[in-house]
Design an enzyme around this catalytic site. Structure first.
Site, PDB file in Angstrom:
ATOM      1  N   SER A  27       0.850  -1.188   0.000  1.00 51.50           N
ATOM      2  CA  SER A  27       0.000   0.000   0.000  1.00 51.50           C
ATOM      3  C   SER A  27       0.884   1.236   0.000  1.00 51.50           C
ATOM      4  O   SER A  27       1.716   1.396  -0.889  1.00 51.50           O
ATOM      5  CB  SER A  27      -0.953  -0.035   1.207  1.00 51.50           C
ATOM      6  OG  SER A  27      -1.898   1.012   1.121  1.00 51.50           O
ATOM      7  N   HIS A  35      -2.520  -1.270  -3.414  1.00 58.09           N
ATOM      8  CA  HIS A  35      -3.682  -0.408  -3.208  1.00 58.09           C
ATOM      9  C   HIS A  35      -3.573   0.795  -4.140  1.00 58.09           C
ATOM     10  O   HIS A  35      -2.810   1.724  -3.889  1.00 58.09           O
ATOM     11  CB  HIS A  35      -3.757   0.064  -1.756  1.00 58.09           C
ATOM     12  CG  HIS A  35      -4.138  -1.021  -0.800  1.00 58.09           C
ATOM     13  ND1 HIS A  35      -3.932  -0.917   0.563  1.00 58.09           N
ATOM     14  CD2 HIS A  35      -4.726  -2.237  -0.998  1.00 58.09           C
ATOM     15  CE1 HIS A  35      -4.374  -2.018   1.155  1.00 58.09           C
ATOM     16  NE2 HIS A  35      -4.853  -2.831   0.228  1.00 58.09           N
ATOM     17  N   ASP A  41      -4.761  -4.491   6.197  1.00 59.14           N
ATOM     18  CA  ASP A  41      -5.088  -5.362   5.068  1.00 59.14           C
ATOM     19  C   ASP A  41      -3.917  -6.297   4.766  1.00 59.14           C
ATOM     20  O   ASP A  41      -2.772  -5.862   4.659  1.00 59.14           O
ATOM     21  CB  ASP A  41      -5.421  -4.526   3.832  1.00 59.14           C
ATOM     22  CG  ASP A  41      -6.011  -5.366   2.714  1.00 59.14           C
ATOM     23  OD1 ASP A  41      -6.680  -6.381   3.015  1.00 59.14           O
ATOM     24  OD2 ASP A  41      -5.817  -5.003   1.537  1.00 59.14           O
TER      25      ASP A  41
END
Length: 340
Positions: free
Chosen positions: A161, A188, A281
């Site tokens: 991310s 992401h 996540d």
């Protein structure tokens, strides 16, 4: 028959995992790296058989056997470097309920010497508990046309991310063009920017990069990047797909959703990597992958832009190793060379 592996040596875990993967009708239930983890995991997911090491840190196989047979009994086969050397411990474990013992297979070239003895022991135990290898596990729902395990490439699954693009290039630029592995990345990023990200990454590294498309298969020497706002998953036939569910996921695409699908369906060798990023996540998915025998790695705090996701993985004990960004690349390359 569902078989668990309890061993603190990564290479031995890998050897045992390969042997189990090649037994028709058997599957790997989970992996634990010491007795404490084995006892805890067994209470929530009791396998049909445990391949239990004798000597381990924190809690050895003898005490783990005693506690498992008391709390969540199942068949246990002691697997040790030397039955003669550790005879007293082996007999003590058998006194607590272990069924038998066998010497640990060793790796010789690409073959596992001593695997015949282990396979014979497993077959005998399977018959004793009514789980003959001729019976297909009820949990295995693989299509008839799925590729054999020995024809699957090593799969490197990476989630990232905030700070991910730079971390990814640091890792991937060290990979040789002919690396014996398929790479899938969940970064992401909004779908609008995904094509440009794949193009940019393609310019930074020697391995070809492209967006993952529905129904495509994983090929060695190729990097695939999730390219929509739906979740990339692997299906039971080992092809890729995009799914809208779960709709309430904060991240789209979600690293957890992809990692969890891999834990469910990928039957080959695999390395899961969770890099820098905000939030949690990927941590839960990485833990599921570890429990299924994947080699899992989290980026360390010192080299992260944001230590959120790797920190969550460390807290969940989802990572076998916590490494610097530079060391991650080296470890993956060594793993790909070790894997046939």
């Amino acid at each position: 028959m569902r078989i668990a592996i309890v061993n603190d040596t990564l290479m031995i875990v890998e050897i045992l995992r390969r042997i189990v993967a090649n037994i028709s009708g058997y599957e790997l239930a989970w992996v634990a790296y010491d007795g404490v983890e084995a006892v805890s995991t067994c209470t929530v997911d009791t396998p049909d058989l445990i391949l239990m090491d004798v000597v381990m840190p924190r809690m050895d196989g003898v005490e783990a056997t005693r506690q498992i047979m008391k709390q969540s009994p199942c068949a246990i086969l002691m697997v040790t470097a030397s039955i003669n050397k550790y005879a007293a411990k082996v007999f003590e474990a058998m006194g607590y309920g272990a069924l038998d013992a066998v010497n640990t297979p060793i790796l010789s070239g690409q073959q596992s010497d001593g695997s015949t003895g282990l396979l014979n022991k497993i077959a005998i135990i399977a018959r004793l508990i009514g789980k003959s290898s001729r019976q297909r596990s009820q949990l295995t729902t693989l299509p008839a046309n799925s590729p054999p395990v020995n024809q699957l490439p090593l799969l490197i699954a990476i989630g990232a991310s905030t700070g991910g693009p730079q971390a990814l290039t640091t890792i991937l630029c060290q990979f040789p063009r002919n690396i014996n592995a398929a790479v899938v990345i969940i970064q992401h990023i909004d779908a609008e920017f995904a094509p440009g990200f794949a193009t940019w990454l393609n310019q930074q590294i020697s391995i070809p990069v492209q967006l993952a498309t529905p129904s495509c298969l994983l090929e060695p020497g190729q990097v695939l990047v999730a390219g929509t706002n739906h979740h990339l998953v692997i299906r039971p036939d080992l092809s890729l797909a995009y799914e809208k569910q779960p709709l309430d996921s904060v991240y789209r695409p979600s690293i957890d959703v992809f990692f969890q699908s891999l834990a469910s369906y990928w039957r080959g060798e695999g390395v899961g990597v969770l890099l820098t990023g905000m939030g949690r996540d990927g941590a839960a998915g990485l833990k599921q992958m570890r429990s299924r025998g994947w080699h899992t790695i989290a980026q360390n705090q010192e080299t992260c832009i944001v230590y959120g996701m790797p920190k969550a993985a460390v807290e969940l004990k989802a990572a076998v190793e916590v490494l610097s960004i530079e060391a991650i690349a080296s470890q993956i390359i060594r793993y790909s060379q070790f894997t046939p």
